[in-house]
Write a protein that holds these residues in place. Structure first.
Motif, PDB file in Angstrom:
ATOM      1  N   ILE A  99       0.815  -1.210   0.000  1.00 33.47           N
ATOM      2  CA  ILE A  99       0.000   0.000   0.000  1.00 33.47           C
ATOM      3  C   ILE A  99       0.851   1.264   0.000  1.00 33.47           C
ATOM      4  CG2 ILE A  99      -0.207   0.009   2.525  1.00 33.47           C
ATOM      5  CD1 ILE A  99      -2.833   1.103  -0.114  1.00 33.47           C
ATOM      6  N   VAL A 100       1.976   1.252   0.700  1.00 32.27           N
ATOM      7  CA  VAL A 100       2.864   2.421   0.730  1.00 32.27           C
ATOM      8  C   VAL A 100       3.434   2.674  -0.661  1.00 32.27           C
ATOM      9  CG1 VAL A 100       5.038   3.338   1.634  1.00 32.27           C
ATOM     10  CG2 VAL A 100       3.465   2.141   3.152  1.00 32.27           C
ATOM     11  N   GLU A 101       3.926   1.624  -1.297  1.00 32.41           N
ATOM     12  CA  GLU A 101       4.533   1.760  -2.615  1.00 32.41           C
ATOM     13  C   GLU A 101       3.509   2.185  -3.664  1.00 32.41           C
ATOM     14  OE1 GLU A 101       6.010  -2.154  -2.723  1.00 32.41           O
ATOM     15  OE2 GLU A 101       7.828  -1.711  -1.560  1.00 32.41           O
ATOM     16  N   ARG A 102       2.271   1.733  -3.507  1.00 32.40           N
ATOM     17  CA  ARG A 102       1.224   2.145  -4.449  1.00 32.40           C
ATOM     18  C   ARG A 102       0.939   3.640  -4.339  1.00 32.40           C
ATOM     19  NH1 ARG A 102      -3.361  -2.602  -5.214  1.00 32.40           N
ATOM     20  NH2 ARG A 102      -1.888  -4.239  -5.840  1.00 32.40           N
ATOM     21  N   ILE A 103       0.930   4.165  -3.135  1.00 35.12           N
ATOM     22  CA  ILE A 103       0.718   5.597  -2.965  1.00 35.12           C
ATOM     23  C   ILE A 103       1.894   6.380  -3.547  1.00 35.12           C
ATOM     24  CG2 ILE A 103       0.565   7.436  -1.229  1.00 35.12           C
ATOM     25  CD1 ILE A 103      -1.213   5.671   0.409  1.00 35.12           C
ATOM     26  N   VAL A 104       3.095   5.837  -3.431  1.00 34.21           N
ATOM     27  CA  VAL A 104       4.264   6.464  -4.049  1.00 34.21           C
ATOM     28  C   VAL A 104       4.079   6.517  -5.566  1.00 34.21           C
ATOM     29  CG1 VAL A 104       6.726   6.166  -4.568  1.00 34.21           C
ATOM     30  CG2 VAL A 104       5.894   5.868  -2.224  1.00 34.21           C
ATOM     31  N   PRO A 164     -15.143  20.965  -2.271  1.00 39.32           N
ATOM     32  CA  PRO A 164     -14.862  20.263  -1.004  1.00 39.32           C
ATOM     33  C   PRO A 164     -13.907  19.084  -1.139  1.00 39.32           C
ATOM     34  CG  PRO A 164     -17.072  19.745  -1.807  1.00 39.32           C
ATOM     35  CD  PRO A 164     -16.558  20.864  -2.668  1.00 39.32           C
ATOM     36  N   TRP A 165     -13.818  18.504  -2.349  1.00 38.00           N
ATOM     37  CA  TRP A 165     -12.928  17.347  -2.550  1.00 38.00           C
ATOM     38  C   TRP A 165     -11.447  17.717  -2.367  1.00 38.00           C
ATOM     39  CZ3 TRP A 165     -15.911  19.571  -6.426  1.00 38.00           C
ATOM     40  CH2 TRP A 165     -15.209  20.338  -7.364  1.00 38.00           C
ATOM     41  N   THR A 166     -11.149  19.009  -2.436  1.00 37.85           N
ATOM     42  CA  THR A 166      -9.756  19.439  -2.306  1.00 37.85           C
ATOM     43  C   THR A 166      -9.198  19.179  -0.902  1.00 37.85           C
ATOM     44  OG1 THR A 166     -10.469  21.699  -1.783  1.00 37.85           O
ATOM     45  CG2 THR A 166      -9.968  21.206  -4.088  1.00 37.85           C
ATOM     46  N   LEU A 167     -10.086  18.878   0.071  1.00 36.44           N
ATOM     47  CA  LEU A 167      -9.633  18.591   1.430  1.00 36.44           C
ATOM     48  C   LEU A 167      -8.780  17.332   1.473  1.00 36.44           C
ATOM     49  CD1 LEU A 167      -9.806  19.617   4.326  1.00 36.44           C
ATOM     50  CD2 LEU A 167     -11.841  18.227   4.649  1.00 36.44           C
ATOM     51  N   LEU A 168      -8.931  16.460   0.474  1.00 37.19           N
ATOM     52  CA  LEU A 168      -8.094  15.262   0.372  1.00 37.19           C
ATOM     53  C   LEU A 168      -7.231  15.264  -0.890  1.00 37.19           C
ATOM     54  CD1 LEU A 168     -10.510  12.411   1.561  1.00 37.19           C
ATOM     55  CD2 LEU A 168      -8.658  13.487   2.847  1.00 37.19           C
ATOM     56  N   SER A 169      -7.771  15.820  -1.977  1.00 34.41           N
ATOM     57  CA  SER A 169      -7.032  15.762  -3.247  1.00 34.41           C
ATOM     58  C   SER A 169      -5.733  16.559  -3.200  1.00 34.41           C
ATOM     59  CB  SER A 169      -7.909  16.270  -4.399  1.00 34.41           C
ATOM     60  OG  SER A 169      -8.230  17.644  -4.237  1.00 34.41           O
ATOM     61  N   TYR A 170      -5.650  17.568  -2.332  1.00 35.05           N
ATOM     62  CA  TYR A 170      -4.432  18.382  -2.263  1.00 35.05           C
ATOM     63  C   TYR A 170      -3.204  17.547  -1.909  1.00 35.05           C
ATOM     64  CZ  TYR A 170      -3.939  18.408   2.870  1.00 35.05           C
ATOM     65  OH  TYR A 170      -3.729  18.044   4.184  1.00 35.05           O
ATOM     66  N   GLY A 171      -3.435  16.434  -1.195  1.00 36.86           N
ATOM     67  CA  GLY A 171      -2.332  15.588  -0.759  1.00 36.86           C
ATOM     68  C   GLY A 171      -1.667  14.809  -1.880  1.00 36.86           C
ATOM     69  N   PHE A 172      -2.232  14.867  -3.069  1.00 32.55           N
ATOM     70  CA  PHE A 172      -1.654  14.139  -4.204  1.00 32.55           C
ATOM     71  C   PHE A 172      -1.143  15.089  -5.285  1.00 32.55           C
ATOM     72  CE2 PHE A 172      -4.532  11.287  -2.062  1.00 32.55           C
ATOM     73  CZ  PHE A 172      -3.832  10.095  -2.028  1.00 32.55           C
ATOM     74  N   LEU A 179       8.389  16.732  -4.392  1.00 29.22           N
ATOM     75  CA  LEU A 179       7.908  15.373  -4.647  1.00 29.22           C
ATOM     76  C   LEU A 179       8.918  14.332  -4.177  1.00 29.22           C
ATOM     77  CD1 LEU A 179       5.870  13.426  -6.233  1.00 29.22           C
ATOM     78  CD2 LEU A 179       7.550  13.580  -8.084  1.00 29.22           C
ATOM     79  N   ILE A 180      10.183  14.483  -4.590  1.00 28.35           N
ATOM     80  CA  ILE A 180      11.209  13.490  -4.263  1.00 28.35           C
ATOM     81  C   ILE A 180      11.429  13.383  -2.760  1.00 28.35           C
ATOM     82  CG2 ILE A 180      13.668  12.977  -4.436  1.00 28.35           C
ATOM     83  CD1 ILE A 180      12.054  12.167  -6.872  1.00 28.35           C
ATOM     84  N   ILE A 230       1.269   6.439  -7.270  1.00 29.04           N
ATOM     85  CA  ILE A 230       0.174   7.346  -7.605  1.00 29.04           C
ATOM     86  C   ILE A 230       0.636   8.795  -7.557  1.00 29.04           C
ATOM     87  CG2 ILE A 230      -2.062   8.226  -6.818  1.00 29.04           C
ATOM     88  CD1 ILE A 230      -2.688   5.342  -5.894  1.00 29.04           C
ATOM     89  N   ASN A 231       1.395   9.154  -6.524  1.00 26.62           N
ATOM     90  CA  ASN A 231       1.895  10.518  -6.413  1.00 26.62           C
ATOM     91  C   ASN A 231       2.850  10.864  -7.547  1.00 26.62           C
ATOM     92  OD1 ASN A 231       1.188  12.244  -3.880  1.00 26.62           O
ATOM     93  ND2 ASN A 231       1.326  10.168  -3.096  1.00 26.62           N
ATOM     94  N   ALA A 232       3.690   9.908  -7.920  1.00 25.31           N
ATOM     95  CA  ALA A 232       4.627  10.148  -9.022  1.00 25.31           C
ATOM     96  C   ALA A 232       3.882  10.360 -10.338  1.00 25.31           C
ATOM     97  CB  ALA A 232       5.600   8.972  -9.141  1.00 25.31           C
ATOM     98  N   PHE A 233       2.865   9.538 -10.576  1.00 26.35           N
ATOM     99  CA  PHE A 233       2.074   9.674 -11.816  1.00 26.35           C
ATOM    100  C   PHE A 233       1.343  11.011 -11.848  1.00 26.35           C
ATOM    101  CE2 PHE A 233      -2.139   9.212 -13.808  1.00 26.35           C
ATOM    102  CZ  PHE A 233      -1.744   8.995 -15.125  1.00 26.35           C
TER     103      PHE A 233
END
Length: 278
Positions: A16-21, A55-63, A71-72, A23-26
Motif C-alpha cells: 500500500i505504501v509503494e502504491r501511494i508512491v 470540497p474534494w480538495t480537502l483530500l485531493s491536495y495531498g496528491f 515530490l522526491i 500514484i503521487n509520481a504519476f
C-alpha cells in the motif's frame, strides 16, 4: 507497451505504501502538463468560500506536487518510513493515519486562514499525511534507530523532534499555512499512536466508512455465495494463537522501546518482520 506492462506489474506487486508512491509520481506528471488546471481544481484553497465550491480538495491536495524536489523528498520519506510503519501496524491502519493526516492538516490550514482573514497560497503536497505517519511510528518505537549515510545511527524520536522543530520555526513566515498543516498532522500522529497503544482506535470510524462505501459497490452476486460456518472450537483455538502472537509482538516492541532495535536477537527480528508483512 512493454514499459507500461512492467509498470503495471510492479504496481500490482507493490504494497500500500509503494502504491501511494506510484500514484503521487504519476499525478506529478499530470500536474506538470496541466499545472494551472490541477492547482485550480485540486489544490486546497486558503479561502473558505472557494473551498465550499470544491470540497474534494480537502483530500485531493495531498496528491498534488508542483516542485520536483518537493515530490522526491516527500516520496523518499514516505517509502522508508511507510514501510517501517507496516512492520508495526496494519495496512488499514496505515490508510487511517495517512488520510486522516491529510484531513486534519487541511482543516487546520482552512481554519487558520479563516480566523486570520488572510489569503495564502493553495496547499498542495502529502507532507501533512507523511508527518502523521512519521510521528506515529516514532511514538510507537522511539528508540528504533535508522542508519543514515555520513551520519550513522539516529533514533526515530530524534528525527521526529528535528522535523517538528523545523516546522515550528516556519510559523514565523507570513505564508505559514503549510507548516500549520504539517504540525497538525504530526500532533494527530502522536495522539493516535498513543491511543492505539491503550487499545483505543480513534480512527476506526474512518476505516468503517471506507468499508461501508466499498461494500456498496461490491458485486451483489457475492451475497449468493455459500456461507461456511466454522466450529466454535476451531475459532477459539485460532483466537488463542492470535493472542499469543500479539503478546509476543508486544514484548518485542517493549524491548525496542527500552533498549533499541539493535538489542533484538536475529530470531526476534525475523519474527517481527514476518508479523509485519501479514
Amino acid at each position: 507497451m512493454n514499459i507500461l506492462n512492467d509498470i503495471k506489474a510492479a504496481y500490482n506487486k507493490a504494497n500500500i505504501v509503494e502504491r501511494i508512491v506510484y500514484i503521487n509520481a504519476f499525478l506529478f506528471l499530470v500536474t506538470a502538463l496541466l499545472s494551472n488546471f490541477i492547482i485550480e481544481w485540486f489544490a486546497l484553497p486558503s479561502n473558505i468560500d472557494s473551498f465550499i465550491t470544491k470540497p474534494w480538495t480537502l483530500l485531493s491536495y495531498g496528491f498534488i506536487h508542483q516542485r520536483f524536489i518537493h515530490l522526491i523528498s516527500n516520496l523518499l520519506v514516505l517509502y522508508y518510513i511507510g514501510n517501517l510503519f507496516l512492520d508495526f501496524y496494519t495496512k488499514k491502519q496505515f490508510l487511517n493515519f495517512y488520510f486522516l493526516g491529510l484531513f486534519v492538516g487541511g482543516i487546520a490550514f482552512l481554519t487558520t486562514y479563516y480566523f486570520t482573514q488572510q489569503n495564502g497560497l493553495p496547499l498542495a503536497g502529502a507532507s501533512a499525511a507523511i508527518a502523521t505517519v512519521f510521528v506515529a511510528i516514532a511514538t510507537k518505537v522511539p528508540r528504533y534507530a535508522l542508519r543514515l549515510r555520513f551520519i550513522g545511527s539516529v533514533e526515530l524520536w530524534v528525527l521526529a523532534a528535528i522535523y517538528v522543530s523545523l516546522n515550528i520555526l516556519q510559523l514565523t513566515n507570513n505564508d505559514n499555512g503549510g507548516a500549520i498543516a504539517h504540525l497538525s498532522g504530526a500532533l494527530l500522529g502522536f495522539v493516535y499512536s498513543k491511543q492505539l497503544s491503550q487499545g483505543n482506535d480513534i480512527g476506526k470510524w474512518f476505516e468503517n466508512s471506507i468499508d461501508f462505501f466499498t461494500n456498496l459497490f461490491t458485486n451483489k452476486k457475492n451475497s449468493n455465495l455459500k456461507t461456511v460456518h466454522k466450529s466454535k472450537r476451531r475459532s477459539s483455538t485460532k483466537n488463542e494463537v492470535s493472542k499469543n502472537k500479539q503478546g509476543k509482538i508486544n514484548d518485542i516492541l517493549d524491548k525496542i522501546s527500552k533498549s533499541g532495535y539493535d538489542s533484538l536477537t536475529q530470531k526476534e527480528k525475523d519474527f517481527l518482520f514476518r508479523a509485519g508483512r501479514k
